[in-house]
Design a protein around this motif. Structure first.
Motif, PDB file in Angstrom:
ATOM      1  N   ALA A 124       1.043  -1.218   0.256  1.00  0.00           N
ATOM      2  CA  ALA A 124      -0.304  -0.008  -0.333  1.00  0.00           C
ATOM      3  C   ALA A 124       0.910   1.160   0.202  1.00  0.00           C
ATOM      4  N   ARG A 125       1.960   0.889   0.470  1.00  0.00           N
ATOM      5  CA  ARG A 125       2.747   2.851   0.376  1.00  0.00           C
ATOM      6  C   ARG A 125       3.587   2.063  -0.508  1.00  0.00           C
ATOM      7  N   ILE A 126       4.072   1.584  -1.150  1.00  0.00           N
ATOM      8  CA  ILE A 126       4.666   1.715  -2.664  1.00  0.00           C
ATOM      9  C   ILE A 126       3.676   1.865  -3.739  1.00  0.00           C
ATOM     10  N   GLN A 127       2.189   1.995  -3.200  1.00  0.00           N
ATOM     11  CA  GLN A 127       0.970   2.437  -4.398  1.00  0.00           C
ATOM     12  C   GLN A 127       0.816   3.438  -4.323  1.00  0.00           C
ATOM     13  N   PHE A 128       0.872   4.275  -3.113  1.00  0.00           N
ATOM     14  CA  PHE A 128       0.443   5.672  -2.183  1.00  0.00           C
ATOM     15  C   PHE A 128       2.171   6.200  -2.742  1.00  0.00           C
ATOM     16  N   PHE A 129       2.929   6.117  -2.823  1.00  0.00           N
ATOM     17  CA  PHE A 129       4.204   6.519  -3.266  1.00  0.00           C
ATOM     18  C   PHE A 129       4.176   7.152  -4.724  1.00  0.00           C
ATOM     19  N   ALA A 130       3.547   6.265  -4.935  1.00  0.00           N
ATOM     20  CA  ALA A 130       3.376   6.090  -7.039  1.00  0.00           C
ATOM     21  C   ALA A 130       2.541   6.818  -7.617  1.00  0.00           C
ATOM     22  N   ASP A 131       1.204   6.812  -6.839  1.00  0.00           N
ATOM     23  CA  ASP A 131       0.154   7.489  -7.016  1.00  0.00           C
ATOM     24  C   ASP A 131       0.127   8.735  -6.600  1.00  0.00           C
ATOM     25  N   THR A 132       0.999   8.707  -5.677  1.00  0.00           N
ATOM     26  CA  THR A 132       1.143  10.402  -5.343  1.00  0.00           C
ATOM     27  C   THR A 132       2.307  11.301  -6.361  1.00  0.00           C
ATOM     28  N   TRP A 133       3.178  10.813  -6.418  1.00  0.00           N
ATOM     29  CA  TRP A 133       4.145  11.283  -7.678  1.00  0.00           C
ATOM     30  C   TRP A 133       2.980  11.317  -9.344  1.00  0.00           C
ATOM     31  N   ALA A 134       2.224  10.411  -9.289  1.00  0.00           N
ATOM     32  CA  ALA A 134       1.393  11.008 -10.775  1.00  0.00           C
ATOM     33  C   ALA A 134       0.586  11.856 -10.753  1.00  0.00           C
ATOM     34  N   THR A 135      -0.073  11.699  -8.985  1.00  0.00           N
ATOM     35  CA  THR A 135      -1.331  12.412  -9.541  1.00  0.00           C
ATOM     36  C   THR A 135      -0.899  14.448  -8.819  1.00  0.00           C
ATOM     37  N   LYS A 136       0.600  13.849  -8.261  1.00  0.00           N
ATOM     38  CA  LYS A 136       0.616  15.611  -7.236  1.00  0.00           C
ATOM     39  C   LYS A 136       1.428  16.376  -8.251  1.00  0.00           C
ATOM     40  N   ALA A 137       2.701  14.721  -8.701  1.00  0.00           N
ATOM     41  CA  ALA A 137       3.573  16.048  -9.190  1.00  0.00           C
ATOM     42  C   ALA A 137       4.083  15.754 -10.275  1.00  0.00           C
ATOM     43  N   GLY A 138       3.269  14.349 -10.929  1.00  0.00           N
ATOM     44  CA  GLY A 138       4.358  14.155 -12.010  1.00  0.00           C
ATOM     45  C   GLY A 138       4.129  14.744 -13.284  1.00  0.00           C
ATOM     46  N   SER A 139       3.547  15.655 -13.726  1.00  0.00           N
ATOM     47  CA  SER A 139       3.224  15.881 -14.467  1.00  0.00           C
ATOM     48  C   SER A 139       3.425  17.340 -14.780  1.00  0.00           C
ATOM     49  N   TYR A 140       4.100  17.916 -13.861  1.00  0.00           N
ATOM     50  CA  TYR A 140       4.825  19.106 -14.057  1.00  0.00           C
ATOM     51  C   TYR A 140       6.225  19.084 -14.725  1.00  0.00           C
ATOM     52  N   TRP A 141       7.001  18.443 -14.498  1.00  0.00           N
ATOM     53  CA  TRP A 141       7.764  18.882 -16.158  1.00  0.00           C
ATOM     54  C   TRP A 141       8.197  19.087 -17.303  1.00  0.00           C
ATOM     55  N   PHE A 142       7.204  17.847 -17.425  1.00  0.00           N
ATOM     56  CA  PHE A 142       6.386  17.946 -18.953  1.00  0.00           C
ATOM     57  C   PHE A 142       5.821  19.876 -19.161  1.00  0.00           C
ATOM     58  N   ARG A 143       5.078  20.352 -18.822  1.00  0.00           N
ATOM     59  CA  ARG A 143       4.810  21.138 -18.458  1.00  0.00           C
ATOM     60  C   ARG A 143       5.697  22.589 -18.428  1.00  0.00           C
ATOM     61  N   ILE A 144       6.287  22.740 -17.995  1.00  0.00           N
ATOM     62  CA  ILE A 144       7.584  23.543 -18.074  1.00  0.00           C
ATOM     63  C   ILE A 144       8.133  23.650 -18.993  1.00  0.00           C
ATOM     64  N   ALA A 145       8.606  22.718 -19.507  1.00  0.00           N
ATOM     65  CA  ALA A 145       9.163  22.511 -20.774  1.00  0.00           C
ATOM     66  C   ALA A 145       8.170  23.172 -22.123  1.00  0.00           C
ATOM     67  N   LEU A 146       7.333  23.535 -21.713  1.00  0.00           N
ATOM     68  CA  LEU A 146       6.362  23.310 -22.712  1.00  0.00           C
ATOM     69  C   LEU A 146       5.671  25.447 -22.675  1.00  0.00           C
ATOM     70  N   LEU A 147       6.444  25.994 -21.393  1.00  0.00           N
ATOM     71  CA  LEU A 147       6.456  27.240 -21.512  1.00  0.00           C
ATOM     72  C   LEU A 147       6.961  27.656 -22.426  1.00  0.00           C
ATOM     73  N   ASP A 148       7.033  29.199 -22.506  1.00  0.00           N
ATOM     74  CA  ASP A 148       8.181  29.790 -23.659  1.00  0.00           C
ATOM     75  C   ASP A 148       8.723  30.808 -22.816  1.00  0.00           C
ATOM     76  N   THR A 149       8.876  31.765 -21.864  1.00  0.00           N
ATOM     77  CA  THR A 149       9.687  32.497 -21.282  1.00  0.00           C
ATOM     78  C   THR A 149       9.956  32.264 -19.898  1.00  0.00           C
ATOM     79  N   GLU A 150      11.393  32.425 -19.388  1.00  0.00           N
ATOM     80  CA  GLU A 150      11.721  32.020 -18.411  1.00  0.00           C
ATOM     81  C   GLU A 150      10.933  32.728 -17.233  1.00  0.00           C
ATOM     82  N   GLU A 151      10.510  33.863 -16.509  1.00  0.00           N
ATOM     83  CA  GLU A 151       9.971  33.644 -15.886  1.00  0.00           C
ATOM     84  C   GLU A 151       8.180  33.045 -15.570  1.00  0.00           C
TER      85      GLU A 151
END
Length: 237
Positions: A98-125
């Protein structure tokens, strides 16, 4: 137990397929690899015989088709008991699972998409604002879950399914920042989190995480993909 017959449909540049690749490597399973070109429409045989969604990874395991990265990884880990995840049957093991699954789910639902979204932005700000938000999310949601990593999740000295399901993305965050696909402030912010920094440093150098990683091919291809996505978005605006 006889070795299973596995056909592994994958693409080495895909982080989702990378999950299954790490699993198979850690389990030491023999397999036949079929590389699927993700830059063009899928061949009719793949859509008809393997995966009608056209996605990777997919495996054929003793004649049975299994798709989706987390499902494939979980299936293989359960079918071939190992250090990746404890077997079912006791409350203690159920809690670890359960703890392993919770960790993976937390990454996927809370943090996982940020790097992709950051890469698509145009300005440094814009990028720096989202980097700050992402690091804050990791500090709040992920950092406490790694308090007993030694060096891997839950005090394990070997990879677990928690790493299998997150390592492809952690690796890309660090590698893409070296090539200016992502801001250098991103790994700097993450490295200021002691638990995450220690854990990530071990994850990104692990043999099973790196054995199909080819930065010379994957980084330029990813740069081109993001450039294409940005151009498409501007054309539609």
């Amino acid at each position: 137990m006889a070795a299973p017959k596995i056909t592994f449909y994958t693409n080495h540049g895909c982080p989702w397929a990378h999950r299954a690749q790490i699993t198979i490597k850690e389990l030491g399973l023999p397999y036949e690899e079929v590389i699927i070109d993700l830059t063009k429409p899928r061949e009719p045989w793949y859509l008809k015989e393997v995966n009608p969604r056209g996605l990777v990874p997919t495996i054929k395991y003793n004649g049975e088709i299994i798709a989706e990265s987390a499902v494939v990884s979980q299936f293989l880990a359960d079918a071939h008991p190992s250090h990746l995840i404890p077997p079912t049957g006791t409350p203690e093991n159920a809690l670890k699972r359960a703890r392993i699954q919770f960790f993976a789910d937390t990454w996927a639902t809370k943090a996982g998409s940020y790097w992709f979204r950051i890469a698509l932005l145009d300005t440094e700000e814009e990028k720096e604002a989202l980097v700050k938000e992402f690091v804050g999310v990791v500090a709040k949601e992920i950092e406490p879950l790694l308090s007993d990593a030694a060096p891997f999740f839950g005090g394990s000295d070997k990879l677990t399914l928690a790493e299998v399901l997150t390592a492809p993305f952690v690796l890309r965050i660090y590698e893409f920042s070296k090539a200016d696909v992502l801001p250098k402030s991103l790994p700097e912010g993450l490295n200021a989190l002691p638990n995450f920094a220690k854990w990530a440093a071990e994850v990104v150098k692990h043999e099973s995480v790196l054995y199909v990683w080819d930065a010379e091919k994957i980084v330029p291809a990813t740069k081109a993909k993001f450039a294409s996505l940005k151009a498409d978005a501007k054309a539609k605006a």
